[in-house]
Design an enzyme around this catalytic site. Sequence first.
Site, PDB file in Angstrom:
ATOM      1  CG  HIS A 293      -2.146   0.781   1.143  1.00 35.10           C
ATOM      2  ND1 HIS A 293      -2.184   2.148   1.107  1.00 35.10           N
ATOM      3  CD2 HIS A 293      -3.438   0.381   1.084  1.00 35.10           C
ATOM      4  CE1 HIS A 293      -3.434   2.556   1.036  1.00 35.10           C
ATOM      5  NE2 HIS A 293      -4.216   1.504   1.020  1.00 35.10           N
ATOM      6  CE1 TYR A 351     -11.091   8.005   3.739  1.00 39.42           C
ATOM      7  CE2 TYR A 351     -11.599   7.117   5.913  1.00 39.42           C
ATOM      8  CZ  TYR A 351     -10.693   7.352   4.889  1.00 39.42           C
ATOM      9  OH  TYR A 351      -9.394   6.943   5.013  1.00 39.42           O
ATOM     10  CG  HIS A 366      -7.395   8.148  14.125  1.00 36.29           C
ATOM     11  ND1 HIS A 366      -7.745   8.061  12.797  1.00 36.29           N
ATOM     12  CD2 HIS A 366      -8.487   7.777  14.831  1.00 36.29           C
ATOM     13  CE1 HIS A 366      -8.988   7.642  12.694  1.00 36.29           C
ATOM     14  NE2 HIS A 366      -9.465   7.465  13.911  1.00 36.29           N
ATOM     15  CG  HIS A 372      -5.749   5.219  12.896  1.00 37.88           C
ATOM     16  ND1 HIS A 372      -4.602   5.507  13.602  1.00 37.88           N
ATOM     17  CD2 HIS A 372      -5.507   5.616  11.626  1.00 37.88           C
ATOM     18  CE1 HIS A 372      -3.712   6.066  12.804  1.00 37.88           C
ATOM     19  NE2 HIS A 372      -4.239   6.133  11.585  1.00 37.88           N
TER      20      HIS A 372
END
Length: 440
Positions: A293, A351, A366, A372
Amino acid sequence: MRDDLKYLTGFDNEFSSEDERCLGALPVGQNNPQKCYNGLYAEQLSGTAFTVPRSENKRTWFYRIRPSVIHDVFKPMNNTAVHLCYDWDKIPPNPNQLRWKPFDVPTRQEPEVDFVEGLHTICGAGDPRIRTGLAIHIYLCNASMKDKAFYNSDGDFLIIPQLGPLQITTEFGKMRVEPNEICVLQRGMKFSIIVYGPSRGYILEVFDNHFQLPNLGPIGANGLANPRDFKTPTAHYEDKDVPYKIINKYQAKLFMAKKGHSPFDVVAWHGNYVPYKYNLDYFMVINSVSFDHCDPSIFTVLTCPSNKPGTAVADFVIFPPRWSVQEHTFRPPYYHRNCMSEFMGLIKGHYEAKEEGFKPGGASLHSIMTPHGPDSRCFDVATSHELRAERIAEGTLAFMFETYYSLSISDWALNHSNKLDSDYQKCWKDLKKLSLTSTE
């Protein structure tokens, strides 16, 4: 009168503009002549120390009807109606995941609240007196500023309208900023804001430095936010002899001075220290992943660098509509613990990682090293979904302020906004224990 934006900013370049009613007001070949056009005053606005390297030096010359120095004494304002907060020790630290439902906007039936009166601090860190740190605010207003101008001696405002357009008058001219656009009003720049009904938006205020485009590294010359798409106002002056209030935010407090004329009497200007706006639709997304990612830094629009290389006082990051073409990977944001604080807002839509509880006009925080990531529904869908090229986040625009500061919460945001979502942590409660597959 032209109130459309005509001049583009490349951040390192110098720009100039003059009101079309006074062509010739800009001096030619001399920055500050002995006598300016038609008896105007020359005045410099400096955004950096005089002796910083040329590539970093920010300043603008104004040619105006009266110099800014003409005003009464600044006196402290009664700040009880303004929910600005820079006392980060007032509330005990809170490392929990926090989320706020959409903040209430005053209606037309309620008492008038203008942009300055509608400023509410959510969180922040540092101290504007020593030029270090940042603050995150939301504005909630329903009325225009009337014969009133505001300027910030403490830092730069990055403003993100979420509900309702802003018509902003500055010393440099006018600019209209719609939701899905942003604007930056830098330290010391006077402005006044007209709204057209109930209005809401987010503000990132930085004390340390100025915003700039991020370096592109191996991306090369093109990508992300391009300099040509940033616009700055065309000069437009007001010659109005009316009582005016000048509001100055200085060392985190508000002060007011009276003035007998409009402060927006700049006939012409030139320089590289300017307000500017940007349409987020112009952001060039770069994201094709074979595995794992990309970090969210690949979506950075603007950054305010710290003195520590590669580390930001704050990054402004967006998650716009885009093609998702990742292979062999979990496509939504991964579960994560970060050495940076992450504040998120939503301009429109849903979102992708939290479609149910995260709403436009709300926010989440956060904190450093607090875990998270996607809620249980997003995880279930993403791990069973066929990986094919598809458009995601269509009709949606989320953003993030990321900072290396550990942020403190304001008393208003924690105890008096009545929007703190006490059920936020429940969005992860249905994440299941996954069975291990034996290799024997």
